[in-house]
Motif scaffolding. Structure first.
Motif, PDB file in Angstrom:
ATOM      1  N   GLY A 155       0.831  -1.192   0.000  1.00  0.00           N
ATOM      2  CA  GLY A 155       0.000   0.000   0.000  1.00  0.00           C
ATOM      3  C   GLY A 155       0.863   1.240   0.000  1.00  0.00           C
ATOM      4  N   ALA A 156       0.240   2.371  -0.215  1.00  0.00           N
ATOM      5  CA  ALA A 156       0.977   3.631  -0.246  1.00  0.00           C
ATOM      6  C   ALA A 156       1.547   3.958   1.125  1.00  0.00           C
ATOM      7  N   SER A 157       2.546   4.848   1.152  1.00  0.00           N
ATOM      8  CA  SER A 157       3.102   5.304   2.431  1.00  0.00           C
ATOM      9  C   SER A 157       1.998   5.950   3.256  1.00  0.00           C
ATOM     10  N   GLY A 158       1.974   5.614   4.557  1.00  0.00           N
ATOM     11  CA  GLY A 158       0.951   6.157   5.431  1.00  0.00           C
ATOM     12  C   GLY A 158      -0.340   5.363   5.440  1.00  0.00           C
ATOM     13  N   SER A 159      -0.327   4.199   4.777  1.00  0.00           N
ATOM     14  CA  SER A 159      -1.559   3.397   4.739  1.00  0.00           C
ATOM     15  C   SER A 159      -1.752   2.567   5.997  1.00  0.00           C
ATOM     16  N   GLY A 160      -0.706   2.448   6.859  1.00  0.00           N
ATOM     17  CA  GLY A 160      -0.856   1.736   8.126  1.00  0.00           C
ATOM     18  C   GLY A 160      -0.070   0.456   8.241  1.00  0.00           C
ATOM     19  N   LYS A 161       0.802   0.160   7.267  1.00  0.00           N
ATOM     20  CA  LYS A 161       1.523  -1.114   7.272  1.00  0.00           C
ATOM     21  C   LYS A 161       2.451  -1.239   8.490  1.00  0.00           C
ATOM     22  N   THR A 162       3.302  -0.230   8.682  1.00  0.00           N
ATOM     23  CA  THR A 162       4.246  -0.277   9.809  1.00  0.00           C
ATOM     24  C   THR A 162       3.509  -0.202  11.137  1.00  0.00           C
ATOM     25  N   SER A 163       2.450   0.589  11.194  1.00  0.00           N
ATOM     26  CA  SER A 163       1.661   0.672  12.431  1.00  0.00           C
ATOM     27  C   SER A 163       1.107  -0.694  12.802  1.00  0.00           C
ATOM     28  N   LEU A 164       0.689  -1.465  11.807  1.00  0.00           N
ATOM     29  CA  LEU A 164       0.109  -2.789  12.073  1.00  0.00           C
ATOM     30  C   LEU A 164       1.138  -3.733  12.672  1.00  0.00           C
ATOM     31  N   VAL A 165       2.336  -3.807  12.080  1.00  0.00           N
ATOM     32  CA  VAL A 165       3.332  -4.752  12.593  1.00  0.00           C
ATOM     33  C   VAL A 165       3.916  -4.272  13.919  1.00  0.00           C
TER      34      VAL A 165
END
Length: 583
Positions: free
Chosen positions: A375-385
């Motif tokens: 997903g695009a930057s800021g979509s929540g990927k790092t927040s999820l992990v």
């Protein structure tokens, strides 16, 4: 967060509670101060009767005794002054060491949100600089108030009588005093150079630990970092005390030289008195009293400034020490997990952000499954992990590991089951072996380290290094290439052998050749582990079991690479953009 003391009295009393641990040295220093203060007025007090007896009565025994008495008195005074200075500064250096250790222990236990809101430079300044100012309140002010106040009170009684002219002879000893001062100053400069280098080591350890706090937490490196920090600050204390020893010796030596000059004045004056050239020796007493009072008066004028500067620093120090550390609500200690992860209606919002970073996330991951997040930057990927090792706590919803809510699991046992490899590889200024066997894995054998390095495709370049596994990597691995640093990070994760693996953009910044090596190492690492992969390069995650497409904190698509392409949705659109495919 617990509020720190606000009043000067409460801050000072709290400092004294820390000093209480070293009360014997503190009491001994106070006693030495009393001896020093008593010796100061005793010097001019003895001069008048001794000189009167010599000049008026011309007693030959008194003439010979006067120089000896004065030298002995200055020796006693010098020894007492040295003991007081050394003792107070020993207590002060211990106080600084204890406060620094307490602050650093607090730092490595702080939650991730604390680092998000704090400046690394400010934190380092608190530990490296501000804490040293505290001793001005705890020890320096006490020294000035006790010793100098008593000395001034005694000396004031002797400033009414005597002739200043004999003081001109003291000028003759100035060259010798200057030579001594310059010699001691040279030694102090050398000690200060060493101390400055050591100060850089302290700053380096703190900066590394603050910047790498996630790696420290994941790999259980808190004790290792405390050990490194403890060694550095103890060296700082040793250099400090060397400097104090030289500086403390300087004053008594110069004063002893001055005492020799005074003794010479007395001897010459008595000889001249025998010839009828001089009057009563009370003039010398006045000279000594006048010279001795200048120093204490000058020091006392600045005591309030030192006291307030120290109390201001103490407030900053205790504000950090009193902060709440990372909350460990878990009570369940688990062994090796199977690796089943489940997100149930998870929502996460950051302070001062208008929209949630994650919004009602539902995702179940089977043991051993590889799930890629795109997903695009800021979509929540790092927040999820970041929620999995509890760097952050969701505002609502639950995360389960093997069916158990992770907030019920102790942080140590939860993180023992998780390994992390990110784009920003964190390496410490240590050997390659120490970076692979980091934290809780520090006791690994050489055979295990080599096996992990081989699986990470790292041994081929490690063998080319001048000292093999014992080669120092430099600050954050500056002596290695990006691909080499990444493979060491993979070897570290392999050695940990955790069932849950997080890969956060692990190949995004590498060239094609390095990426092939790292990708091969990652495939070995991912075998048999539950893996969450964050990737912008879609070519690196085509073989993932499932791919979750995230947008504005939500999962909008999920499936295999082929399924998502056939669906012709958001993933297919991203794929076309990267590979320039026609619609």
């Amino acid at each position: 967060m617990t509020s720190p003391p606000k009043t000067g009295l409460s801050l000072y009393l709290r400092l004294l509670r820390h000093v209480r641990l070293y009360w014997k040295m503190f009491a001994g220093a106070l006693l030495a101060m009393a001896v020093t203060a008593a010796a100061e007025p005793a010097i001019p007090a003895l001069f008048k009767p001794l000189l009167d007896g010599s000049f008026v009565q011309k007693d030959p025994d008194m003439i010979r005794l006067i120089p000896l008495v004065m030298i002995a008195l200055f020796v006693v005074r010098g020894l007492a002054d040295f003991a007081a200075t050394y003792g107070m500064n020993w207590v002060g250096s211990r106080l600084v060491m204890d406060l620094r250790t307490a602050m650093f222990r607090k730092l490595v236990a702080m939650p991730t949100r604390f680092y998000d809101d704090s400046s690394t430079g400010t934190l380092i300044a608190h530990i490296v600089f501000n804490v040293t100012q505290v001793t001005q309140s705890a020890t320096s002010a006490v020294t000035l108030l006790v010793r100098d106040t008593l000395a001034i009170a005694g000396l004031l009684g002797w400033l009414l009588w005597l002739n200043w002219k004999l003081t001109l002879i003291i000028i003759a000893i100035a060259p010798l005093a200057i030579f001594i001062i310059r010699t001691v100053s040279g030694r102090l400069r050398n000690i200060n150079r060493q101390a400055q280098q050591n100060l850089g080591e302290i700053t380096h350890v703190v900066e590394e630990s603050v910047g790498a706090h996630k790696v420290v937490k994941i790999f259980g490196g808190q004790d290792y970092e405390l050990q490194r920090f403890g060694t550095a600050v103890n060296n700082a204390r040793r250099y400090f005390m060397k400097g104090i020893s030289a500086a403390a010796a300087n004053g008594p030596v110069v004063q002893l030289v001055a005492a020799l000059g005074v003794a010479l004045v007395v001897y010459i004056a008595t000889q001249q008195a025998q010839r009828g050239e001089l009057t009563v020796g009370g003039f010398v007493s006045y000279m000594i009293a006048m010279l001795m009072i200048f120093g204490p008066v000058k020091r006392l004028t600045g005591v309030n400034e030192q006291l307030q500067r120290g109390l201001a620093a103490a407030e900053v120090v205790f504000e950090l020490i009193d902060r709440d550390t990372e909350t460990d609500t878990g009570s369940q200690v688990i062994g090796r997990a199977r690796g089943a992860l489940e997100f149930r209606h998870v929502t996460l919002a950051y302070p001062d952000k208008p929209t949630p970073a994650l919004n009602d996330i539902n995702l179940a991951i089977r043991p051993g499954e590889t799930v890629a997040l795109v997903g695009a930057s800021g979509s929540g990927k790092t927040s999820l992990v970041n929620l999995i090792p509890r760097f952050y706590t969701p505002d609502s919803g639950q995360i389960l590991l093997d069916g158990q809510v992770i907030t019920d699991i102790t942080l140590a046992s939860l993180r023992a089951n998780i390994a992390l490899v990110s784009q920003d590889v964190v390496l410490f200024n240590d050997s390659i072996a120490a970076n692979i066997a980091y934290g809780a894995q520090a006791g690994a054998t050489a055979a295990h380290i080599i096996r992990a390095a081989e699986a990470a495709h790292a041994m081929e370049f490690i063998c080319e290094q001048p000292h093999g596994l014992q080669t120092m990597v430099g600050e954050n691995g500056v002596k290695l290439s990006g691909g080499q640093r990444q493979r060491i990070a993979i070897a570290r994760a392999l050695l940990k052998d955790a069932p849950v693996l997080i890969l956060d953009e692990a190949t995004s910044a590498l060239d094609t050749q390095s990426e092939r090596h790292v990708q091969a190492a990652l495939e070995a690492l991912m075998q048999g582990r539950t893996t969450l992969v964050i990737a912008h390069r879609l070519s690196t995650i085509e073989n993932a079991d499932r791919i979750a497409v995230m947008q504005q904190g939500r999962i909008i698509e999920i499936g295999s690479h082929r399924e998502l392409l056939d669906k012709n949705g958001a993933y297919a659109h991203l794929h076309r953009l990267q590979f320039h495919e026609p619609k």
